[in-house]
Design a protein around this motif. Sequence first.
Motif: not given
Length: 225
Positions: A147-169
């Motif tokens: 479960r810890a591994r899956r949570l880490w994956e979710l954290y990384g996905r959320l941060d990457a998704c936010a970064a993509a949104y911001l990069t695309a303005l």
Amino acid sequence: MSFGTYARRVRDEGSPPARRHRALRCAVGEYGPLGFHATWAYLAATALPAPDLRRDMSALLRALDTLEASRAARIEGVAAFAARRRVEKAAGVRTPRSDGPSAPHWRPHWPSDSGPSRLGLVAAVANRRTEFQRVPHPDPSLVSDDRARRLWELYGRLDACAAAYLTALGRPDDAVRGEAAGIVTGIRHHVAPGYAALNVPLFQWLRFAELLDYAVKATAVSLAR
């Protein structure tokens, strides 16, 4: 005090700038549809061309106008929903539809007759991403290794998704839109019923994920117009 009282204090030209600035913050405390900090970031970003709400009283008033317009749209939407529900109940429809203003108002949402500002949503997401990155990870002792591994994956996905949104303005592609919705569902899956200790960081993740998901969807609607 009420939202209207704080709004009048913001407009009081005889008051010191610091008092008017505090009054706007109090108004946001009374009505902050994206959450306090995200709403404040939204207002600061849309109070152009000089978004210094502490020193520029013209920007302060523009921010208040934006906030009041959103609040008025929210009140109008709630009234329309109530009227619709009266008709539906009279017709025997006991369960509200899932669309329209019946959506829970405690989720991030910027009511507006013309739609939310893309610039404002980008600022709100950027502000909350900074805070999200400071949130401690769940205590490893509370979850299994898998479960810890899956949570880490979710954290990384959320941060990457936010970064993509911001990069695309604020103009994300279809992949980002689908990813944002999936992350919200994934985090909700891990939230435990009641007052579980694990919920403390997860609720903070969820609030950010819901803001990002709303921003992505709102942008998609505005681009489709």
